[in-house]
Design an enzyme around this catalytic site. Structure first.
Site, mmCIF file in Angstrom:
data_model
loop_
_atom_site.group_PDB
_atom_site.id
_atom_site.type_symbol
_atom_site.label_atom_id
_atom_site.label_comp_id
_atom_site.label_asym_id
_atom_site.label_seq_id
_atom_site.Cartn_x
_atom_site.Cartn_y
_atom_site.Cartn_z
ATOM 1 N N SER A 64 0.795 -1.236 0.000
ATOM 2 C CA SER A 64 0.000 0.000 0.000
ATOM 3 C C SER A 64 0.824 1.281 0.000
ATOM 4 O O SER A 64 0.264 2.360 -0.215
ATOM 5 C CB SER A 64 -0.939 0.024 1.211
ATOM 6 O OG SER A 64 -1.963 -0.904 1.027
ATOM 7 N N LYS A 67 0.495 3.452 -2.925
ATOM 8 C CA LYS A 67 -0.687 4.312 -3.109
ATOM 9 C C LYS A 67 -0.328 5.799 -3.023
ATOM 10 O O LYS A 67 -1.035 6.642 -3.567
ATOM 11 C CB LYS A 67 -1.763 3.949 -2.077
ATOM 12 C CG LYS A 67 -2.296 2.515 -2.261
ATOM 13 C CD LYS A 67 -3.164 2.081 -1.088
ATOM 14 C CE LYS A 67 -3.631 0.628 -1.254
ATOM 15 N NZ LYS A 67 -4.391 0.149 -0.071
ATOM 16 N N TYR A 191 -3.924 -2.016 -10.184
ATOM 17 C CA TYR A 191 -3.813 -1.959 -8.718
ATOM 18 C C TYR A 191 -2.890 -3.063 -8.170
ATOM 19 O O TYR A 191 -1.967 -2.796 -7.397
ATOM 20 C CB TYR A 191 -5.223 -2.056 -8.103
ATOM 21 C CG TYR A 191 -5.214 -2.162 -6.606
ATOM 22 C CD1 TYR A 191 -5.032 -1.038 -5.809
ATOM 23 C CD2 TYR A 191 -5.366 -3.400 -5.970
ATOM 24 C CE1 TYR A 191 -5.005 -1.143 -4.425
ATOM 25 C CE2 TYR A 191 -5.339 -3.509 -4.593
ATOM 26 C CZ TYR A 191 -5.152 -2.375 -3.830
ATOM 27 O OH TYR A 191 -5.117 -2.487 -2.461
ATOM 28 N N TYR A 243 -4.729 3.747 8.127
ATOM 29 C CA TYR A 243 -6.102 3.236 8.255
ATOM 30 C C TYR A 243 -6.665 3.565 9.636
ATOM 31 O O TYR A 243 -6.483 4.668 10.120
ATOM 32 C CB TYR A 243 -6.147 1.715 7.948
ATOM 33 C CG TYR A 243 -5.330 1.406 6.727
ATOM 34 C CD1 TYR A 243 -5.780 1.822 5.478
ATOM 35 C CD2 TYR A 243 -4.094 0.795 6.796
ATOM 36 C CE1 TYR A 243 -5.033 1.613 4.343
ATOM 37 C CE2 TYR A 243 -3.326 0.579 5.669
ATOM 38 C CZ TYR A 243 -3.802 0.987 4.456
ATOM 39 O OH TYR A 243 -3.061 0.803 3.348
ATOM 40 N N VAL A 261 1.154 -3.810 3.823
ATOM 41 C CA VAL A 261 1.101 -5.116 4.506
ATOM 42 C C VAL A 261 2.356 -5.955 4.296
ATOM 43 O O VAL A 261 2.493 -7.009 4.907
ATOM 44 C CB VAL A 261 -0.135 -5.980 4.130
ATOM 45 C CG1 VAL A 261 -1.387 -5.473 4.795
ATOM 46 C CG2 VAL A 261 -0.295 -6.124 2.646
HETATM 47 O O1 DON Z 1 -4.983 -4.848 -1.695
HETATM 48 C C1 DON Z 1 -4.366 -5.336 -0.760
HETATM 49 O O2 DON Z 1 -4.917 -5.909 0.170
HETATM 50 C C2 DON Z 1 -2.862 -5.181 -0.755
HETATM 51 N N1 DON Z 1 -2.359 -5.170 -2.100
HETATM 52 C C3 DON Z 1 -2.436 -3.895 -0.108
HETATM 53 C C4 DON Z 1 -2.958 -3.736 1.291
HETATM 54 C C5 DON Z 1 -2.042 -3.001 2.202
HETATM 55 O O3 DON Z 1 -0.845 -2.909 2.018
HETATM 56 C C6 DON Z 1 -2.663 -2.488 3.442
HETATM 57 N N2 DON Z 1 -1.663 -1.904 4.290
HETATM 58 N N3 DON Z 1 -1.374 -1.976 5.389
#
Ligand code: DON
Length: 309
Positions: A64, A67, A191, A243, A261
Site C-alpha cells: 500500500s 498508493k 492496482y 487506516y 502489509v
Molecule cells: O490490496 C491489498 O490488500 C494489498 N495489495 C495492499 C494492502 C495493504 O498494504 C494495506 N496496508 N497496510
C-alpha cells in the site's frame, strides 16, 4: 544536529531482540514466505545524506505504500477533479473494509484504503491500456528514486490477482454505482501490479524525499509537485496513511506516514528527512509492529514531529 547514524544504529540494536514479533500477512500467499526477522531502516535527510541499518538494501513488497505514488500521479493527471472520485477523510475502518462504500454510494473515503486506491488506479488508467498505466507507474517511481533497477515482483502480482476476492468485491461494488470508468479486470490489474512493486528501504526513502523537501527531490533537482501539493499529500498520509491506526500513529510518531502489509512504512519529516522502515510482522491494524516502534523511537530521539519540537 543529532548523530543520525548513531540513532539509527541504536534503534536497530534495541529492536534486535524483538525481531519476529507481529504477524506476517498471509492473505496474499506470496507474502507469507517472508522471513519475519528481517528489519531494515533508511533515513535520508534533505541534504541527501543517507543513514541506514539492518536489511536496508533488501527489496520487499511495498504494497500500500505505492498508493502514495499513484495518488501523486493521479493528481498530476487530473488535478483537483481527483477529489470528485475519492474523498479525503480518515475512514476509521480496516484497509479492506466495504462498509462505508454502500452508505457513500461507491465513493471511497480516501485514496489509501483499498477502495480509494482502486479508484485512483482507474484515474491513472485514463487514456492508457493497463500495460501502459503499469509502465507509467514504474517509470514514475524509478524517476522519484532515481533508480532504474526498481521493478514489480510478478509472482506477488499473480498471487494477489489469484486471491484478491475482497478487492474484486470492492471494485465490482464501485462499478455498480458507476464509480469506475474502466473494466474491473483492467483497474485491478493496475492496482495489483503497483502494490507488487519491490523496493529497498533506501530506494523507498529516496522516492519519498520530494515530500520532505517541499515537492522537489534534492538529490536530482527535479521538481516533482508544487510545495502546496507536497503539503497536502503529507496531510493525507498523516490522517489516513495507517487506516484505523492513523490516530495512534500520529499520537506516537507525529509524522505523515504510509504503511503496507509487506511490513514497510514510509514516513516524512517535512524539511528534515524521508524515512523508510521494514519489518514484516504486523500489528492488529495491518501496520508494521516494529516499524512503527522504530519510527516512534526515531521521532523521540530527533524531536521530529509536525506537531511541535
Ligand atoms: O490490496 C491489498 O490488500 C494489498 N495489495 C495492499 C494492502 C495493504 O498494504 C494495506 N496496508 N497496510
Amino acid at each position: 544536529m543529532a548523530d543520525l547514524q548513531a540513532i539509527v544504529d541504536e534503534i536497530h540494536d534495541k529492536l534486535t531482540p524483538r525481531l519476529g514479533e507481529g504477524k506476517v500477512a498471509d492473505y496474499i500467499p506470496q507474502l507469507a514466505h517472508i522471513d519475519p526477522r528481517k528489519f531494515g531502516m533508511a533515513v535520508i535527510d534533505v541534504d541527501g545524506q543517507v543513514f541506514k541499518a539492518g536489511d536496508a538494501d533488501v527489496p520487499f513488497s511495498i504494497q500500500s505504500i505505492s498508493k502514495v505514488f499513484t495518488l501523486t500521479l493521479a493528481l498530476g493527471k487530473h488535478g483537483e477533479t481527483t477529489w470528485n472520485r475519492v474523498g479525503r477523510e480518515p475512514s476509521g475502518s480496516a484497509f479492506n473494509s466495504i462498509v462505508q462504500l454502500e452508505h457513500e454510494e461507491g465513493k471511497p473515503r480516501n485514496p489509501f484504503i483499498n477502495a480509494g486506491a482502486i479508484a485512483v488506479s482507474d484515474l491513472v488508467l485514463a487514456g492508457h491500456t493497463p500495460r501502459e498505466a503499469i509502465g507509467e507507474i514504474v517509470r514514475f517511481v524509478r524517476y522519484l528514486a532515481d533508480d532504474e533497477t526498481i521493478a514489480i515482483d510478478p509472482d506477488v502480482a499473480k498471487s494477489e490477482q489469484a486471491t484478491g476476492y475482497r478487492n474484486f468485491a470492492l471494485a465490482n461494488f464501485m462499478r455498480s454505482f458507476g464509480k469506475l470508468t474502466h473494466p474491473v479486470e483492467h483497474v485491478l490489474g493496475v492496482y495489483f501490479h503497483h502494490c507488487a512493486l519491490a523496493m529497498t528501504c533506501t530506494q523507498l526513502a529516496r522516492s519519498g524525499l520530494f515530500l520532505a523537501a517541499s515537492g522537489r527531490n534534492p538529490l536530482t533537482g527535479h521538481t516533482v509537485v508544487s510545495r502546496q501539493r507536497a503539503r497536502r499529500i503529507n496531510a493525507l498520509m498523516l490522517t489516513c496513511g495507517h487506516y484505523d491506526g492513523s490516530g495512534d500513529f500520529a499520537y506516537r510518531v507525529g509524522l505523515p506516514g504510509k504503511s503496507g502489509v509487506g511490513g514497510g512504512i514510509l514516513a516524512v519529516a517535512p524539511g528534515k528527512a524521508s524515512v523508510a522502515v521494514w519489518s514484516p510482522g504486523l500489528n492488529h491494524n495491518g501496520n508494521s509492529l516494529l516499524g512503527s516502534l522504530a519510527l516512534e523511537m526515531l521521532a523521540m530521539r530527533t524531536g521530529w514531529s509536525v506537531f511541535g519540537q
